[in-house]
Design a protein around this motif. Structure first.
Motif, PDB file in Angstrom:
ATOM      1  N   VAL A  20       0.835  -1.200   0.000  1.00 41.15           N
ATOM      2  CA  VAL A  20       0.000   0.000   0.000  1.00 41.15           C
ATOM      3  C   VAL A  20       0.872   1.254   0.000  1.00 41.15           C
ATOM      4  CG1 VAL A  20      -1.794   1.273   1.236  1.00 41.15           C
ATOM      5  CG2 VAL A  20      -1.853  -1.226   1.182  1.00 41.15           C
ATOM      6  N   PHE A  21       1.977   1.227   0.765  1.00 39.64           N
ATOM      7  CA  PHE A  21       2.912   2.358   0.765  1.00 39.64           C
ATOM      8  C   PHE A  21       3.434   2.616  -0.651  1.00 39.64           C
ATOM      9  CE2 PHE A  21       4.232   1.198   5.378  1.00 39.64           C
ATOM     10  CZ  PHE A  21       3.040   1.742   5.846  1.00 39.64           C
ATOM     11  N   GLY A  22       3.791   1.531  -1.343  1.00 37.55           N
ATOM     12  CA  GLY A  22       4.299   1.654  -2.711  1.00 37.55           C
ATOM     13  C   GLY A  22       3.260   2.242  -3.648  1.00 37.55           C
ATOM     14  N   LYS A  23       2.004   1.816  -3.473  1.00 35.32           N
ATOM     15  CA  LYS A  23       0.914   2.326  -4.305  1.00 35.32           C
ATOM     16  C   LYS A  23       0.745   3.828  -4.109  1.00 35.32           C
ATOM     17  CE  LYS A  23      -2.604   1.487  -7.084  1.00 35.32           C
ATOM     18  NZ  LYS A  23      -2.438   0.912  -8.442  1.00 35.32           N
ATOM     19  N   ILE A  24       0.907   4.287  -2.870  1.00 38.30           N
ATOM     20  CA  ILE A  24       0.802   5.714  -2.574  1.00 38.30           C
ATOM     21  C   ILE A  24       1.978   6.478  -3.182  1.00 38.30           C
ATOM     22  CG2 ILE A  24       0.826   7.434  -0.721  1.00 38.30           C
ATOM     23  CD1 ILE A  24      -0.613   5.353   1.046  1.00 38.30           C
ATOM     24  N   LEU A  25       3.176   5.924  -3.056  1.00 38.73           N
ATOM     25  CA  LEU A  25       4.377   6.618  -3.521  1.00 38.73           C
ATOM     26  C   LEU A  25       4.420   6.771  -5.042  1.00 38.73           C
ATOM     27  CD1 LEU A  25       7.043   5.050  -1.125  1.00 38.73           C
ATOM     28  CD2 LEU A  25       6.415   7.475  -1.265  1.00 38.73           C
ATOM     29  N   VAL A  26       3.924   5.766  -5.790  1.00 35.89           N
ATOM     30  CA  VAL A  26       3.988   5.871  -7.258  1.00 35.89           C
ATOM     31  C   VAL A  26       3.007   6.898  -7.804  1.00 35.89           C
ATOM     32  CG1 VAL A  26       4.853   3.530  -7.645  1.00 35.89           C
ATOM     33  CG2 VAL A  26       2.382   3.919  -7.535  1.00 35.89           C
ATOM     34  N   PHE A  82       8.675  -3.670  -9.124  1.00 31.32           N
ATOM     35  CA  PHE A  82       7.663  -3.552  -8.076  1.00 31.32           C
ATOM     36  C   PHE A  82       6.894  -2.240  -8.205  1.00 31.32           C
ATOM     37  CE2 PHE A  82       6.669  -2.174  -3.635  1.00 31.32           C
ATOM     38  CZ  PHE A  82       5.750  -3.163  -3.318  1.00 31.32           C
ATOM     39  N   PHE A  83       7.616  -1.135  -8.329  1.00 33.00           N
ATOM     40  CA  PHE A  83       6.965   0.171  -8.447  1.00 33.00           C
ATOM     41  C   PHE A  83       6.304   0.356  -9.818  1.00 33.00           C
ATOM     42  CE2 PHE A  83      10.223   1.300  -5.136  1.00 33.00           C
ATOM     43  CZ  PHE A  83       9.303   1.436  -4.109  1.00 33.00           C
ATOM     44  N   GLU A  84       6.931  -0.185 -10.859  1.00 32.34           N
ATOM     45  CA  GLU A  84       6.340  -0.110 -12.199  1.00 32.34           C
ATOM     46  C   GLU A  84       4.996  -0.839 -12.216  1.00 32.34           C
ATOM     47  OE1 GLU A  84       6.085   0.982 -16.203  1.00 32.34           O
ATOM     48  OE2 GLU A  84       7.641   1.560 -14.772  1.00 32.34           O
ATOM     49  N   GLY A  85       4.952  -1.987 -11.574  1.00 35.39           N
ATOM     50  CA  GLY A  85       3.716  -2.760 -11.525  1.00 35.39           C
ATOM     51  C   GLY A  85       2.629  -2.087 -10.712  1.00 35.39           C
ATOM     52  N   LEU A  86       3.010  -1.469  -9.593  1.00 37.95           N
ATOM     53  CA  LEU A  86       2.021  -0.856  -8.706  1.00 37.95           C
ATOM     54  C   LEU A  86       1.371   0.386  -9.294  1.00 37.95           C
ATOM     55  CD1 LEU A  86       3.560  -1.202  -5.124  1.00 37.95           C
ATOM     56  CD2 LEU A  86       1.569  -2.378  -6.073  1.00 37.95           C
ATOM     57  N   GLN A  87       1.875   0.866 -10.426  1.00 35.85           N
ATOM     58  CA  GLN A  87       1.199   1.991 -11.087  1.00 35.85           C
ATOM     59  C   GLN A  87      -0.228   1.609 -11.466  1.00 35.85           C
ATOM     60  OE1 GLN A  87       3.763   5.063 -13.456  1.00 35.85           O
ATOM     61  NE2 GLN A  87       4.265   3.027 -14.216  1.00 35.85           N
ATOM     62  N   THR A  88      -0.414   0.368 -11.894  1.00 35.81           N
ATOM     63  CA  THR A  88      -1.744  -0.069 -12.319  1.00 35.81           C
ATOM     64  C   THR A  88      -2.255  -1.279 -11.548  1.00 35.81           C
ATOM     65  OG1 THR A  88      -0.738  -1.417 -14.072  1.00 35.81           O
ATOM     66  CG2 THR A  88      -1.434   0.817 -14.660  1.00 35.81           C
ATOM     67  N   ALA A  89      -1.350  -2.065 -10.978  1.00 34.41           N
ATOM     68  CA  ALA A  89      -1.758  -3.291 -10.294  1.00 34.41           C
ATOM     69  C   ALA A  89      -2.360  -2.993  -8.925  1.00 34.41           C
ATOM     70  CB  ALA A  89      -0.564  -4.237 -10.145  1.00 34.41           C
ATOM     71  N   ASP A  90      -3.307  -3.808  -8.540  1.00 34.50           N
ATOM     72  CA  ASP A  90      -3.920  -3.699  -7.221  1.00 34.50           C
ATOM     73  C   ASP A  90      -2.927  -4.191  -6.162  1.00 34.50           C
ATOM     74  OD1 ASP A  90      -6.439  -3.577  -5.437  1.00 34.50           O
ATOM     75  OD2 ASP A  90      -5.654  -5.599  -5.104  1.00 34.50           O
ATOM     76  N   PRO A  91      -2.730  -3.451  -5.065  1.00 36.19           N
ATOM     77  CA  PRO A  91      -1.741  -3.856  -4.057  1.00 36.19           C
ATOM     78  C   PRO A  91      -2.042  -5.191  -3.399  1.00 36.19           C
ATOM     79  CG  PRO A  91      -3.051  -1.988  -3.283  1.00 36.19           C
ATOM     80  CD  PRO A  91      -3.346  -2.158  -4.738  1.00 36.19           C
ATOM     81  N   THR A  92      -3.327  -5.501  -3.195  1.00 36.59           N
ATOM     82  CA  THR A  92      -3.681  -6.790  -2.589  1.00 36.59           C
ATOM     83  C   THR A  92      -3.348  -7.940  -3.514  1.00 36.59           C
ATOM     84  OG1 THR A  92      -5.475  -5.774  -1.304  1.00 36.59           O
ATOM     85  CG2 THR A  92      -5.551  -8.167  -1.615  1.00 36.59           C
ATOM     86  N   THR A  93      -3.714  -7.807  -4.790  1.00 37.02           N
ATOM     87  CA  THR A  93      -3.396  -8.839  -5.769  1.00 37.02           C
ATOM     88  C   THR A  93      -1.886  -9.012  -5.890  1.00 37.02           C
ATOM     89  OG1 THR A  93      -5.394  -8.260  -7.023  1.00 37.02           O
ATOM     90  CG2 THR A  93      -3.749  -9.612  -8.150  1.00 37.02           C
ATOM     91  N   SER A  94      -1.159  -7.895  -5.857  1.00 42.84           N
ATOM     92  CA  SER A  94       0.306  -7.953  -5.924  1.00 42.84           C
ATOM     93  C   SER A  94       0.875  -8.707  -4.725  1.00 42.84           C
ATOM     94  CB  SER A  94       0.878  -6.527  -5.942  1.00 42.84           C
ATOM     95  OG  SER A  94       0.376  -5.792  -7.033  1.00 42.84           O
ATOM     96  N   ALA A  95       0.335  -8.442  -3.538  1.00 42.59           N
ATOM     97  CA  ALA A  95       0.799  -9.133  -2.338  1.00 42.59           C
ATOM     98  C   ALA A  95       0.547 -10.629  -2.433  1.00 42.59           C
ATOM     99  CB  ALA A  95       0.111  -8.553  -1.104  1.00 42.59           C
ATOM    100  N   ILE A 153       4.665  -7.360 -11.619  1.00 45.46           N
ATOM    101  CA  ILE A 153       4.700  -7.939 -10.276  1.00 45.46           C
ATOM    102  C   ILE A 153       5.222  -9.375 -10.335  1.00 45.46           C
ATOM    103  CG2 ILE A 153       3.314  -8.635  -8.289  1.00 45.46           C
ATOM    104  CD1 ILE A 153       3.797  -5.627  -8.517  1.00 45.46           C
ATOM    105  N   VAL A 154       4.897 -10.080 -11.413  1.00 41.01           N
ATOM    106  CA  VAL A 154       5.451 -11.429 -11.598  1.00 41.01           C
ATOM    107  C   VAL A 154       6.969 -11.351 -11.753  1.00 41.01           C
ATOM    108  CG1 VAL A 154       5.557 -13.418 -13.155  1.00 41.01           C
ATOM    109  CG2 VAL A 154       3.343 -12.405 -12.573  1.00 41.01           C
ATOM    110  N   VAL A 155       7.451 -10.332 -12.487  1.00 37.27           N
ATOM    111  CA  VAL A 155       8.898 -10.111 -12.609  1.00 37.27           C
ATOM    112  C   VAL A 155       9.504  -9.863 -11.227  1.00 37.27           C
ATOM    113  CG1 VAL A 155      10.696  -8.585 -13.532  1.00 37.27           C
ATOM    114  CG2 VAL A 155       8.744  -9.231 -14.961  1.00 37.27           C
TER     115      VAL A 155
END
Length: 297
Positions: A20-26, A82-95, A153-155
């Motif tokens: 969630v922190f990453g999602k906020i930062l991006v 990780f940060f590239e993915g969180l631009q569009t990916a949902d943080p829960t799904t990423s976790a 996120i898979v990467v």
């Protein structure tokens, strides 16, 4: 013993919140720039710890080559994806996707470290994959549409598994601080040119709270939590520590609800049970939990 469990639970909460922190930062910093800045704060922290301890192992030419590879793959690519993915990916799904890292690590260990693949690992892998499919399809099992962010996120997950394998092999010759410090220095140096070339446009916040949040999360997530985990893991059974570490996706769900007002869906709950259950089934026979190193988690 109770203090040790409390300390490890704190680490799990911090690492689960990092999605969630990453999602906020991006939202305030572009991914490559954010990667460089976060690694800068991490390196400064590690240099301070190294200056205090005044002990780093000498490295051979083989160790230096391994550190270079670890810095590029396990630090820079891991953090950036990780940060590239969180631009569009949902943080829960990423976790939830990253929660399957122990399974991939087990298969890589069987190839490079000659560790045995058990029937329990295979069954657990199938269960976890079913859970991932359920989460990604949002419960609509007849339709599979994977967004670009989840591919990054898979990467992140793959590079994290590679980092664990490399660190496990290098830890026989070098201590964790030496590995972590030098690999992050390499990752930081590599990130500098990419911070100004990968992002279009480059986004950098000029607000002090955003910078304080960036520095604070880097220090707490990759500094304090890592040191606390490595200090207290010796006092706790490995199987119980595994259960704690697999609570990270649930922490991400709760923090997403609190900080992002993101509702928790039934497909996420059901899928998370499959994923965490599969990981626990796969890793149940492991005797020890490796020390944490700096990563996207």
């Amino acid at each position: 013993m109770l203090k040790a469990y409390g300390s490890l639970t704190f680490c799990v909460v911090v690492w689960g919140s990092n999605f969630v922190f990453g999602k906020i930062l991006v939202q305030e910093f572009s991914p490559a720039m954010l990667t460089m800045l976060r690694l800068l704060f991490i390196v400064l922290l590690l240099l301070g710890i190294a200056a205090y301890k005044r002990h780093l192992n000498k490295m051979s030419k083989t160790d230096i080559l391994s550190i270079l590879c670890l810095g590029v793959i396990g630090v820079f690519i891991n953090q950036w994806s990780f940060f590239e993915g969180l631009q569009t990916a949902d943080p829960t799904t990423s976790a939830l996707i990253l929660a399957t890292t122990p399974i991939l690590t087990g298969f890589l260990a069987s190839i490079f470290l000659k560790e045995k693949i058990t029937r329990r690992m295979l069954i657990g892998s199938i269960v976890a994959i079913i859970g991932i499919y359920f989460v990604v399809t949002k419960g609509n099992l007849s339709s599979l549409q994977v967004e670009r962010g989840l591919l990054w996120i898979v990467v992140t997950m793959v590079t994290f598994a590679i980092m664990i394998i490399m660190t496990r092999g290098m830890s026989k010759r070098l201590d964790s601080l030496t590995i972590t410090l030098y690999s992050n220095i390499v990752g930081f140096i590599v990130s500098i040119p990419f911070a100004f070339t990968l992002d279009h446009p480059i986004r950098v916040s000029f607000e002090f709270p955003d910078w304080a949040f960036l520095a604070g999360t880097a220090i707490v997530v990759h500094g304090m939590a890592t040191l606390i985990w490595n200090t207290n893991i010796r006092y706790v059974d490995a199987s119980k520590a595994s259960i704690l570490s697999n609570l990270e996706p649930f922490v991400a769900m709760i923090m997403g609800l609190i900080l992002l007002s993101k509702s928790i869906t039934s497909s996420e709950l059901i899928g998370s049970l499959f994923i965490v259950g599969g990981v626990l089934l796969s890793t149940y026979q492991r005797k020890r939990i490796p020390n944490r190193t700096v990563s996207s988690k």
